[in-house]
Design an enzyme around this catalytic site. Structure first.
Site, PDB file in Angstrom:
ATOM      1  N   HIS A   1       3.055 -13.624  -9.943  1.00 31.86           N
ATOM      2  CA  HIS A   1       4.309 -14.386  -9.979  1.00 31.86           C
ATOM      3  C   HIS A   1       4.089 -15.646 -10.827  1.00 31.86           C
ATOM      4  CE1 HIS A   1       6.900 -12.177  -7.077  1.00 31.86           C
ATOM      5  NE2 HIS A   1       5.738 -11.616  -6.798  1.00 31.86           N
TER       6      HIS A   1
ATOM      7  N   CYS B   1       9.388 -13.580  -3.350  1.00 35.24           N
ATOM      8  CA  CYS B   1       9.281 -12.942  -2.036  1.00 35.24           C
ATOM      9  C   CYS B   1      10.027 -13.802  -1.025  1.00 35.24           C
ATOM     10  CB  CYS B   1       7.821 -12.786  -1.625  1.00 35.24           C
ATOM     11  SG  CYS B   1       7.651 -12.090   0.027  1.00 35.24           S
TER      12      CYS B   1
HETATM   13  P1  HMG Z   1       8.807  -3.797  12.720  1.00 34.21           P
HETATM   14  O1  HMG Z   1       7.377  -3.515  12.880  1.00 34.21           O
HETATM   15  O2  HMG Z   1       9.731  -2.955  13.480  1.00 34.21           O
HETATM   16  O3  HMG Z   1       8.955  -5.258  13.183  1.00 34.21           O
HETATM   17  O4  HMG Z   1       9.218  -3.829  11.180  1.00 34.21           O
HETATM   18  P2  HMG Z   1      10.178  -6.229  13.057  1.00 34.21           P
HETATM   19  O5  HMG Z   1      10.389  -6.854  14.365  1.00 34.21           O
HETATM   20  O6  HMG Z   1       9.897  -7.148  11.921  1.00 34.21           O
HETATM   21  O7  HMG Z   1      11.421  -5.230  12.789  1.00 34.21           O
HETATM   22  C1  HMG Z   1      12.620  -5.697  12.363  1.00 34.21           C
HETATM   23  C2  HMG Z   1      13.637  -4.572  12.321  1.00 34.21           C
HETATM   24  O8  HMG Z   1      13.254  -3.608  11.353  1.00 34.21           O
HETATM   25  C3  HMG Z   1      13.887  -3.769  13.599  1.00 34.21           C
HETATM   26  O9  HMG Z   1      15.288  -3.545  13.658  1.00 34.21           O
HETATM   27  C4  HMG Z   1      13.233  -2.404  13.295  1.00 34.21           C
HETATM   28  O10 HMG Z   1      13.831  -1.353  13.991  1.00 34.21           O
HETATM   29  C5  HMG Z   1      13.499  -2.276  11.834  1.00 34.21           C
HETATM   30  P3  HMG Z   1      16.262  -4.568  14.405  1.00 34.21           P
HETATM   31  O11 HMG Z   1      15.794  -4.558  15.820  1.00 34.21           O
HETATM   32  O12 HMG Z   1      16.098  -5.929  13.758  1.00 34.21           O
HETATM   33  O13 HMG Z   1      17.627  -3.982  14.176  1.00 34.21           O
HETATM   34  N1  HMG Z   1      12.625  -1.381  11.043  1.00 34.21           N
HETATM   35  C6  HMG Z   1      13.068  -0.788   9.923  1.00 34.21           C
HETATM   36  N2  HMG Z   1      14.269  -0.749   9.313  1.00 34.21           N
HETATM   37  C7  HMG Z   1      14.353  -0.048   8.162  1.00 34.21           C
HETATM   38  N3  HMG Z   1      13.306   0.591   7.606  1.00 34.21           N
HETATM   39  C8  HMG Z   1      12.097   0.593   8.189  1.00 34.21           C
HETATM   40  C9  HMG Z   1      11.952  -0.107   9.403  1.00 34.21           C
HETATM   41  N4  HMG Z   1      10.902  -0.335  10.227  1.00 34.21           N
HETATM   42  C10 HMG Z   1      11.330  -1.106  11.229  1.00 34.21           C
HETATM   43  N5  HMG Z   1      11.084   1.194   7.605  1.00 34.21           N
HETATM   44  C11 HMG Z   1       9.010  -4.190   8.811  1.00 34.21           C
HETATM   45  C12 HMG Z   1       8.297  -4.010  10.139  1.00 34.21           C
HETATM   46  C13 HMG Z   1       7.945  -4.270   7.741  1.00 34.21           C
HETATM   47  C14 HMG Z   1       9.916  -3.001   8.548  1.00 34.21           C
HETATM   48  C15 HMG Z   1       9.861  -5.477   8.854  1.00 34.21           C
HETATM   49  O14 HMG Z   1       9.076  -6.535   9.258  1.00 34.21           O
HETATM   50  C16 HMG Z   1      10.476  -5.785   7.506  1.00 34.21           C
HETATM   51  O15 HMG Z   1      11.404  -5.143   7.061  1.00 34.21           O
HETATM   52  N6  HMG Z   1       9.959  -6.824   6.786  1.00 34.21           N
HETATM   53  C17 HMG Z   1      10.378  -7.168   5.437  1.00 34.21           C
HETATM   54  C18 HMG Z   1       9.245  -6.833   4.466  1.00 34.21           C
HETATM   55  C19 HMG Z   1       9.641  -7.010   3.011  1.00 34.21           C
HETATM   56  O16 HMG Z   1      10.427  -6.248   2.488  1.00 34.21           O
HETATM   57  N7  HMG Z   1       9.076  -8.038   2.336  1.00 34.21           N
HETATM   58  C20 HMG Z   1       9.293  -8.258   0.934  1.00 34.21           C
HETATM   59  C21 HMG Z   1       8.586  -7.250   0.102  1.00 34.21           C
HETATM   60  S1  HMG Z   1       6.807  -7.539   0.008  1.00 34.21           S
HETATM   61  C22 HMG Z   1       6.618  -8.572  -1.374  1.00 34.21           C
HETATM   62  O17 HMG Z   1       7.583  -9.017  -1.935  1.00 34.21           O
HETATM   63  C23 HMG Z   1       5.221  -8.825  -1.898  1.00 34.21           C
HETATM   64  C24 HMG Z   1       4.866  -7.958  -3.112  1.00 34.21           C
HETATM   65  O18 HMG Z   1       5.807  -8.131  -4.140  1.00 34.21           O
HETATM   66  C25 HMG Z   1       3.470  -8.314  -3.614  1.00 34.21           C
HETATM   67  C26 HMG Z   1       3.304  -9.823  -3.890  1.00 34.21           C
HETATM   68  O19 HMG Z   1       4.066 -10.389  -4.676  1.00 34.21           O
HETATM   69  O20 HMG Z   1       2.403 -10.376  -3.261  1.00 34.21           O
HETATM   70  C27 HMG Z   1       4.846  -6.465  -2.741  1.00 34.21           C
HETATM   71 MG    MG Z   2       5.800  -9.697  -5.596  1.00 34.64          MG
END
Ligand code: HMG
Ligand code: MG
Length: 303
Positions: free
Chosen positions: A209, A240
């Site tokens: 980034h 992010c």
């Molecule tokens: P979890 O373990 O269930 O825990 O999800 P949670 O309490 O954080 O879950 C939140 C909600 O997600 C719950 O629903 C789950 O049922 C649901 P709610 O009760 O709020 O209605 N859930 C899901 N929904 C859709 N698809 C799924 C799923 N799994 C659970 N697969 C989870 C863990 C990772 C899904 C959640 O924490 C989350 O969505 N986090 C967001 C992660 C994300 O997208 N971050 C940004 C991308 S990473 C990034 O940008 C870095 C990168 O670019 C590299 C870098 O730059 O360093 C890759």
């Molecule tokens: Mg990234």
């Protein structure tokens, strides 16, 4: 100095870019952007995420994005799938490549995916098992590879150890994320060398980034040391949502211009990319953040 003849660019704008923009594009608009990027010559375009729509609303409807894309034999449209649920949803929508993501920092992982590093690896194991059975390729991201917004400095040995674990789990490629754009060239080079002692260089990608204007310099330093896969984001979009203050990735237009100047092949049509960058920024109601979109392509002006 042994620069690569060719760099494979992984265009992450439709995912890493759009996930952190205030304006939300519809699945149709996101699919149109991806189509434009494929037309511009990219062979790997990250198309979205199967994560909680409550936590990252910009990525809601990724299944509709995938369903709208024209299948092209040479183009891959990977999506983020942090757990088995995400993997199954991605597969149901037709994904043939996915990415899992964890971090070299416990605090960042808790903020981003709500679990520890060890727990994240436990979640990935069934994803990798299913992917192997389905012949789906899996990339593993390591965030905070050059610094953490919550914990500060990150020891390169931690990054290397985690890269080794992801590789052993079956990730075909490990992308090293400077999530908050903290690193500088010599630090990036040191981190890469430490990781490359554990995982072959050809399996590593750079994901830097540009928060502090270091991304291109960091990429260049690592290209000199043998890296040849680089992530970047059209128009420098994004960041992010769980890394406060983090800016977008290296802007793809600026990266392509730099690589072209070095005679390094990318397969990308810079003019088409610039047109797509201007268009997506208009849709988002923002100014492009790449220097190229602002300045124009000096080479195409007949120089
Ligand atoms: P979890 O373990 O269930 O825990 O999800 P949670 O309490 O954080 O879950 C939140 C909600 O997600 C719950 O629903 C789950 O049922 C649901 P709610 O009760 O709020 O209605 N859930 C899901 N929904 C859709 N698809 C799924 C799923 N799994 C659970 N697969 C989870 C863990 C990772 C899904 C959640 O924490 C989350 O969505 N986090 C967001 C992660 C994300 O997208 N971050 C940004 C991308 S990473 C990034 O940008 C870095 C990168 O670019 C590299 C870098 O730059 O360093 C890759
Ligand atoms: Mg990234």
């Amino acid at each position: 100095m042994a620069l690569p003849a060719k760099v494979r660019i992984v265009e992450v704008g439709p995912r890493d870019g759009l996930q952190n923009e205030a304006a939300r594009l519809t699945p149709e608009q996101r699919a149109e952007l991806i189509e434009e990027l494929a037309e511009a010559g990219f062979t790997e375009i990250e198309a979205g995420s199967f994560v909680s729509p409550r936590r990252v609303p910009q990525m809601a409807g990724t299944e509709q994005v995938l369903q709208r894309l024209t299948p092209r034999p040479r183009v891959s449209y990977p999506v983020l799938a942090p757990n088995l649920r995400g993997y199954e949803a991605a597969r149901a929508a037709g994904a043939r490549a996915v990415a899992v993501f964890t971090a070299a920092s416990e605090s960042f992982n808790q903020h981003n995916i709500g679990c520890s590093i060890a727990e994240s690896l436990e979640r990935f194991a069934p994803v990798l098992k299913a992917a192997q059975a389905d012949a789906v390729s899996v990339r593993g991201y390591i965030s905070c590879a050059l610094g953490c917004p919550y914990e500060g400095a990150v020891n390169p040995n931690r990054v290397a150890e985690l890269a080794g674990r992801l590789h052993a789990l079956g990730c075909q490629e490990i992308s090293l994320g400077d999530t908050i754009g903290a690193g500088t060239p010599l630090e990036a080079r040191r981190m890469l060398a430490t990781v490359a002692a554990r995982v072959p260089m050809e399996k590593l990608a750079l994901h830097f980034h540009d928060t502090r204007g270091q991304a291109l310099a960091n990429i260049w330093a690592c290209l000199e040391d043998g890296a040849a896969v680089v992530d970047s984001s059209i128009a420098g979009l994004g960041g992010c949502p769980f890394a406060p203050g983090a800016a977008g990735n290296a802007a793809t237009e600026d990266l392509v211009y730099m690589l072209q100047g070095a005679g390094i092949e990318t397969g990308v049509d810079l003019e088409k990319l610039l047109a797509a960058a201007r268009r997506v920024c208009k849709l988002l109601g923002i100014m492009p953040r790449s220097r190229m979109a602002l300045a124009g392509n000096w080479r195409s002006a007949g120089h």
